[in-house]
Scaffold this active site. Sequence first.
Site, short mmCIF file in Angstrom:
data_model
loop_
_atom_site.label_atom_id
_atom_site.label_comp_id
_atom_site.label_asym_id
_atom_site.label_seq_id
_atom_site.Cartn_x
_atom_site.Cartn_y
_atom_site.Cartn_z
N GLU A 1 8.35 -34.53 -0.13
CA GLU A 1 7.37 -35.58 -0.41
C GLU A 1 7.35 -36.75 0.58
O GLU A 1 6.30 -37.32 0.80
CB GLU A 1 7.62 -36.14 -1.82
CG GLU A 1 7.46 -35.11 -2.93
CD GLU A 1 6.04 -34.59 -3.00
OE1 GLU A 1 5.09 -35.40 -3.04
OE2 GLU A 1 5.87 -33.36 -2.96
N SER B 1 -9.71 4.50 -21.39
CA SER B 1 -11.14 4.82 -21.45
C SER B 1 -12.03 3.65 -21.84
O SER B 1 -13.25 3.73 -21.66
CB SER B 1 -11.36 5.98 -22.42
OG SER B 1 -10.87 7.18 -21.87
#
Length: 795
Positions: free
Chosen positions: A170, A444
Amino acid sequence: MVRPVEPEPYEREPELITHHAHNGTEDPYGYDPYDDRYDDRHESTALGAEGEDGYDVDDGAPAEDGEDDKKKVLTPKQRKKRRWRIIRRVLYAMFGLFVVVPAIAFVITYFLVDVPSQESVASLQSQPITLMYSDGSPMGKIAPASGGSRYLLQPGDVPEVVKKAVYAAEDSSFETNSGFDVGGILRAVYNNVTGGQGGGSTISQQYIKKATANEAPTLTRKWTELAKSFKMNNQMSKEEIITAYLNTIYFGRGANGIEAAAQAYFKKPAKELGASEAALLAGLIQGPSKSENEAYATRRWTFVMDQMVANGWLPAGERASATFPKPIPKAQAKADDAGTLSLHIRNRVIDELEARGYDQDRLHQGGYKITTTIDPKAQKMAEESVAEGMKGQTDENILNALVAIDPKTGGVVAYWGGPDWTKNAQGQDVQAIDWANVPHNPGSAFKAFDLTAFLKMGKGLGETFDGSNNRKFDGRTIRNAGESSNCGPQCTVAEAMKVSANTVFYDMVRNETKIDPVAKAAKEAGVMVEADGGKAKLSPDINIALGGGGTVTTAEDMAAGFATFAGEGVRQKQHFVAKLTNSQDEVEFDETAPKGAPAFSDDAAKSKQIAGNVTDALEEVIPYSKLKCPKGHECAGKTGTQQYDFKDSDPASYRDRNAQTWMVGYTPSISTAVWVGGDGNKPLHDKNNKPVYGRTIAGPIWEDFMSRYMTGKPSEKFESVKPIGKDARYVPTTTAQKPPETPTPTETPTTTPTPTTPTEPTETEPTKPTKPTKPSWTRPGPGTSDPLFPNGEDP
């Protein structure tokens, strides 16, 4: 007569002997080119003030007697002197405007602002978040973190390796800057201008921003932030500042502060964190909402580790041997929630808000109120239907999930992902996995998207394919339900969908639609892939035709995808948050109004026609699967099954077992997906020790919920649409040919789903009904002595 002497234009002091009158250089025309008073007097005129003409510079001769003084000519030396005077005055003005005034303003701001203490920030972060059902009734609250997770470390308690990791991530100049970094600010300005990324905030500034809960991109906020940061660095030591920062910042997973983060990610106190673990946590500060995105976390971890080496805070040898740390599963990070709020719903709500920029820390600071899309009655019905459907089941590997979505808004009205809590290996209570948000092979059920891609090509339900069993494609055998079932050599797409003929849809995707259009159709319908923030994966191979291989979707994906068919081709993006308001009841956003768009075509009518044709095909699946629509309502849907991947060491009975089963269906006003399966590849069985199918457990759960939900609601029917391409109602079908008694060996790879469906169609004459003709025969139900599906799935 004596001519009067014209007076001097100025009262002059007595001249010194150095003046022109005494040194023999007096100008015969009576003016002194070095006299500053001349410039002062005529400057405005020389600059063309008040609309007057400036000095005449066309010739170098002085003006004649009697001419206006404004026309007097400047020498080059005078002009140069005048230009520098103007430049000096502009510089003085700029210095005052950009240096003196801001400095005075900064000093005034410095004395007017206060630096918030970490205790006050902790208090600010402790407002509860309120969740409500869609009708406004209370759902529960997310209490602020408490106990050890809100423990404030003292100066000296933070390990050096943690501090260095945070500096690397940072603010590498933290130890030397005065609260703000001029170089960083200039880099931020450059990035903003060039479209790059990266801000110029120091750790001190980030603390102020978090402490004030003000992240508005305004000059006023930035100005006061700079003043507070500077004041903070004058009043506190660097050790105190970094400690306050690490006690305050948000790391994701509901963890404010480094102590809470260490527990949430690694189940250890902050003082025991190593360099690799500290680097991971430091890297997440910029994107706490991406804590579960492994690619992002790895990229940030790598950056922080490399920066630590570059700054001399980590030996290169230790960096070379370091590996990415593995956090504990998020579900094991016990939440500090109050009330009876469903943790799975709570997590989905929080995840959705984080994706919109409202992380949990911000929600706590604002005391936000969240109105969800969950219908309390529908939620209760979902839980009751699942419980009813699971009664008597003895297979401990069977899991389940149910998601119901309103096609008109996209709102999730009911959500069940399993119980909230479970026991881990050590016997501890931990959050259970949300199975509604875990992707599985859809089997399916995915054929609905195969059909969508086919219809988008302009092809219709009347097109025919060879639906025979055990067809070979590139040396690979694809089979239907069993060795005695096939759809005949001239099987229409409508019939193939009804009986779930694998050979037809495999052929369709391989030779007609191709793979990518099927994946595109699924995404258009609402299946959310990882790139869009979802969990689904649509494998770029032919296995996608049967919903197998690397193609996986969640229950929410399937409910959302089928909701687009129910919504007549208009996709409403699925969501859990209907409205968000702050503690002052100011609305942040409102999603209650429909905001959908045509899914399958830019032409709304075309998209509606495609969805309607899919519905026409899926309507016939319901009675064929021995399921019923809610009384007084039309419905459509599709079952799906993923077969168990048999191992040589397994008992022979496992060869016909299935691992995942589905039932997904809808009416015009609700779309519901039910998944019943195992955690991965498990050979599941029902209470009769028979294989499970989409119609045997998932189907009845779906049917029960749909019946409960639609009871008392006005009757609904699907709107008729014009058939696309060849109409199935006018295509005669051929009688299915029964294969030899001796089974044909199959070669279906274990990585490919092998859903299979019996087909016993009779020859039908072409007729002209309003819907495709339904079969006039019946088939044996579950539990018969002769297995209905000897090698695969139900339709």
